[in-house]
Scaffold this motif. Structure first.
Motif, PDB file in Angstrom:
ATOM      1  N   LYS A  79      29.152  33.255  33.179  1.00 15.35           N
ATOM      2  CA  LYS A  79      29.152  34.797  32.787  1.00 15.35           C
ATOM      3  C   LYS A  79      29.021  35.577  34.263  1.00 15.35           C
ATOM      4  O   LYS A  79      28.353  36.596  34.253  1.00 15.35           O
ATOM      5  N   THR A  82      33.669  33.690  36.364  1.00 22.60           N
ATOM      6  CA  THR A  82      34.517  33.027  36.457  1.00 22.60           C
ATOM      7  C   THR A  82      35.949  33.155  36.245  1.00 22.60           C
ATOM      8  O   THR A  82      36.851  32.766  37.219  1.00 22.60           O
ATOM      9  N   THR A  83      36.166  33.919  35.277  1.00 25.67           N
ATOM     10  CA  THR A  83      37.549  34.140  34.598  1.00 25.67           C
ATOM     11  C   THR A  83      38.239  34.873  35.698  1.00 25.67           C
ATOM     12  O   THR A  83      39.406  34.501  36.197  1.00 25.67           O
ATOM     13  N   SER A 173      25.767  39.710  29.578  1.00 18.79           N
ATOM     14  CA  SER A 173      27.354  39.170  29.264  1.00 18.79           C
ATOM     15  C   SER A 173      26.964  37.927  28.518  1.00 18.79           C
ATOM     16  O   SER A 173      27.581  37.675  27.428  1.00 18.79           O
ATOM     17  N   LYS A 301      33.223  44.021  28.852  1.00 15.70           N
ATOM     18  CA  LYS A 301      33.373  45.166  29.562  1.00 15.70           C
ATOM     19  C   LYS A 301      33.726  45.315  31.094  1.00 15.70           C
ATOM     20  O   LYS A 301      34.285  46.247  31.640  1.00 15.70           O
TER      21      LYS A 301
HETATM   22  P1  PAP Z   1      32.747  32.133  31.982  1.00 14.98           P
HETATM   23  O1  PAP Z   1      31.458  31.672  32.818  1.00 14.98           O
HETATM   24  O2  PAP Z   1      32.378  31.796  30.400  1.00 14.98           O
HETATM   25  O3  PAP Z   1      33.850  31.733  32.345  1.00 14.98           O
HETATM   26  P2  PAP Z   1      32.967  34.647  33.228  1.00 14.98           P
HETATM   27  O4  PAP Z   1      34.405  34.863  33.265  1.00 14.98           O
HETATM   28  O5  PAP Z   1      32.072  34.305  34.107  1.00 14.98           O
HETATM   29  O6  PAP Z   1      32.728  33.841  31.771  1.00 14.98           O
HETATM   30  O7  PAP Z   1      32.255  36.065  32.389  1.00 14.98           O
HETATM   31  C1  PAP Z   1      32.629  36.964  31.745  1.00 14.98           C
HETATM   32  C2  PAP Z   1      32.230  38.185  32.458  1.00 14.98           C
HETATM   33  O8  PAP Z   1      33.228  38.665  33.228  1.00 14.98           O
HETATM   34  C3  PAP Z   1      32.582  39.627  31.447  1.00 14.98           C
HETATM   35  O9  PAP Z   1      31.458  40.502  31.631  1.00 14.98           O
HETATM   36  P3  PAP Z   1      30.848  41.416  30.635  1.00 14.98           P
HETATM   37  O10 PAP Z   1      30.353  40.538  29.569  1.00 14.98           O
HETATM   38  O11 PAP Z   1      29.821  42.105  31.399  1.00 14.98           O
HETATM   39  O12 PAP Z   1      31.896  42.339  30.344  1.00 14.98           O
HETATM   40  C4  PAP Z   1      33.981  39.916  31.383  1.00 14.98           C
HETATM   41  O13 PAP Z   1      34.107  40.898  30.939  1.00 14.98           O
HETATM   42  C5  PAP Z   1      33.954  39.927  33.047  1.00 14.98           C
HETATM   43  N1  PAP Z   1      35.355  39.865  33.358  1.00 14.98           N
HETATM   44  C6  PAP Z   1      36.286  38.966  33.090  1.00 14.98           C
HETATM   45  N2  PAP Z   1      37.635  39.214  33.684  1.00 14.98           N
HETATM   46  C7  PAP Z   1      37.117  40.378  34.573  1.00 14.98           C
HETATM   47  C8  PAP Z   1      38.036  40.785  35.431  1.00 14.98           C
HETATM   48  N3  PAP Z   1      39.432  40.532  35.532  1.00 14.98           N
HETATM   49  N4  PAP Z   1      37.470  41.723  36.393  1.00 14.98           N
HETATM   50  C9  PAP Z   1      36.103  42.043  36.137  1.00 14.98           C
HETATM   51  N5  PAP Z   1      35.454  41.417  35.274  1.00 14.98           N
HETATM   52  C10 PAP Z   1      35.945  40.366  34.474  1.00 14.98           C
END
Ligand code: PAP
Length: 337
Positions: A79, A82-83, A173, A301
């Motif tokens: 969180k 990563t994505t 998150s 978000k």
């Molecule tokens: P993971 O470690 O399970 O793969 P990861 O992608 O690190 O998850 O975290 C998801 C967070 O990145 C979410 O944050 P939030 O809960 O505060 O909203 C997600 O919204 C955010 N996120 C995913 N894609 C993007 C992006 N393209 N730009 C910015 N933030 C992003």
């Protein structure tokens, strides 16, 4: 003291992994465990807490994964972005393969294009993944701490990009993500306050947070040509500059022509939260085969400072103080808003 994982055993390219399953099950019985958010257990191995499946995947990764010098590893605490970093890395590295309007990122979730090796190794205990379907350079994701990475990653010339996020937003998150997963499984969950207590004690998957971040931070200071250390908040503030920096670090800088043709802007737009969240493939109901989270669960978000909507003043003060103590003297600080 380090627990032994025997990574020296012969590496079969295919074969039943009964040995490893048994070894992992036996190991589990000896490890400290704590209840996780959803009532399942986390197991502590070499000071790090893992969910059961990931522990197996981590051991199997250490046993079998052979890094190539050209590999790229996107490493993160869960969180922390990563994505997003997977998408950006993929878009940068494979930009000459097809026009942006045909990018695989438009039809495939970044976690499918850039697999977590510990998940790949835990999905099918019969066959060892070959990753033959990946383009070169291969790009992998991982939540494995630096101290536990397979030797071949540390000792080869492969590059690691790490992204961290301020721990208050990371906590919120993660809380939302776990809540969604638990809701889908209809599991009982801890309250926000109970989960907060666990996190302050370092008990969360891949935690403690500070150990994970400091492990990569220190390694990046010692080895800046191998590890690029990024922060989610910086990337949010000036995505363009960091995309440029990332491309340079990965050995594929943008040419003057590409800059003139606004290729960096295309990549920033393609991988933006707003664009990715609205793609058909990332709408609710879709998920990667074998993965429990839905693709939409990775996009909530995407903001800096959302913690202010959830944490009480005493909770935020406690977490800030804890982080100040843990990161003191490291030279690393977080932007909270
Ligand atoms: P993971 O470690 O399970 O793969 P990861 O992608 O690190 O998850 O975290 C998801 C967070 O990145 C979410 O944050 P939030 O809960 O505060 O909203 C997600 O919204 C955010 N996120 C995913 N894609 C993007 C992006 N393209 N730009 C910015 N933030 C992003």
């Amino acid at each position: 003291m380090e627990k032994a994982i025997d990574s020296s055993k012969p590496k079969a390219s295919h074969g039943v992994e009964d040995d490893l399953s048994n070894e992992a099950e036996e190991l589990l019985l000896t490890l400290p465990r704590e209840k996780n958010f959803d009532g399942t257990y986390l197991y502590q191995f070499n000071g790090v807490w893992y969910r059961h499946k990931f522990l197996y995947g981590m051991i199997s990764t250490r046993r079998h994964f052979q890094a190539r010098d050209s590999d790229i590893i996107v490493s993160t605490f869960p969180k922390s972005g990563t994505t997003w970093l997977k998408a950006l890395t993929y878009a940068i590295v494979h930009r000459s393969r097809c026009a942006f309007e045909h990018s695989p990122l438009l039809t495939t979730n970044p976690h499918e294009l850039v697999p977590f090796f510990e998940i790949s190794y835990s999905l099918n205990k019969k066959d060892i993944p070959s990753f033959e379907h990946l383009y070169t350079p291969r790009i992998f994701g991982t939540h494995i701490p630096y101290s536990t990475l397979p030797d071949s990653i540390v000792n080869s010339n492969c590059r690691i990009v790490y992204i961290c996020r301020n721990p208050l937003d990371q906590f919120i998150s993660c809380w939302h993500f776990l809540l969604k997963l638990a809701h889908d499984k209809e599991s009982e969950t801890l309250s926000l306050e109970e989960y907060f207590e666990k996190v302050c004690n370092g008990v969360q998957h891949a935690g403690p947070f500070w150990e994970h971040v400091l492990g990569y931070w220190k390694a990046s200071l010692d080895n800046s040509h191998k590890i690029l250390f990024l922060k989610y908040e910086d990337l949010k503030e000036d995505t363009h500059s960091y995309v440029k920096k990332l491309a340079e670090f990965l050995g594929c800088p943008f040419s003057n022509v590409e800059e003139k043709e606004r290729v960096i802007e295309e990549i920033v737009k393609l991988c933006s939260f707003e664009n990715m969240k609205d793609l058909e493939v990332n709408k609710p109901g879709r998920n990667i085969p074998g993965h429990i989270p839905k693709n939409s669960d990775y996009f909530r978000k995407g903001e800096v400072g959302d913690w202010t909507n959830y944490l009480t003043p005493s909770m935020s003060k406690r977490l800030k103080n804890l982080m100040e103590e843990k990161f003191s003297g490291s030279g690393l600080a977080f932007k909270l808003s």
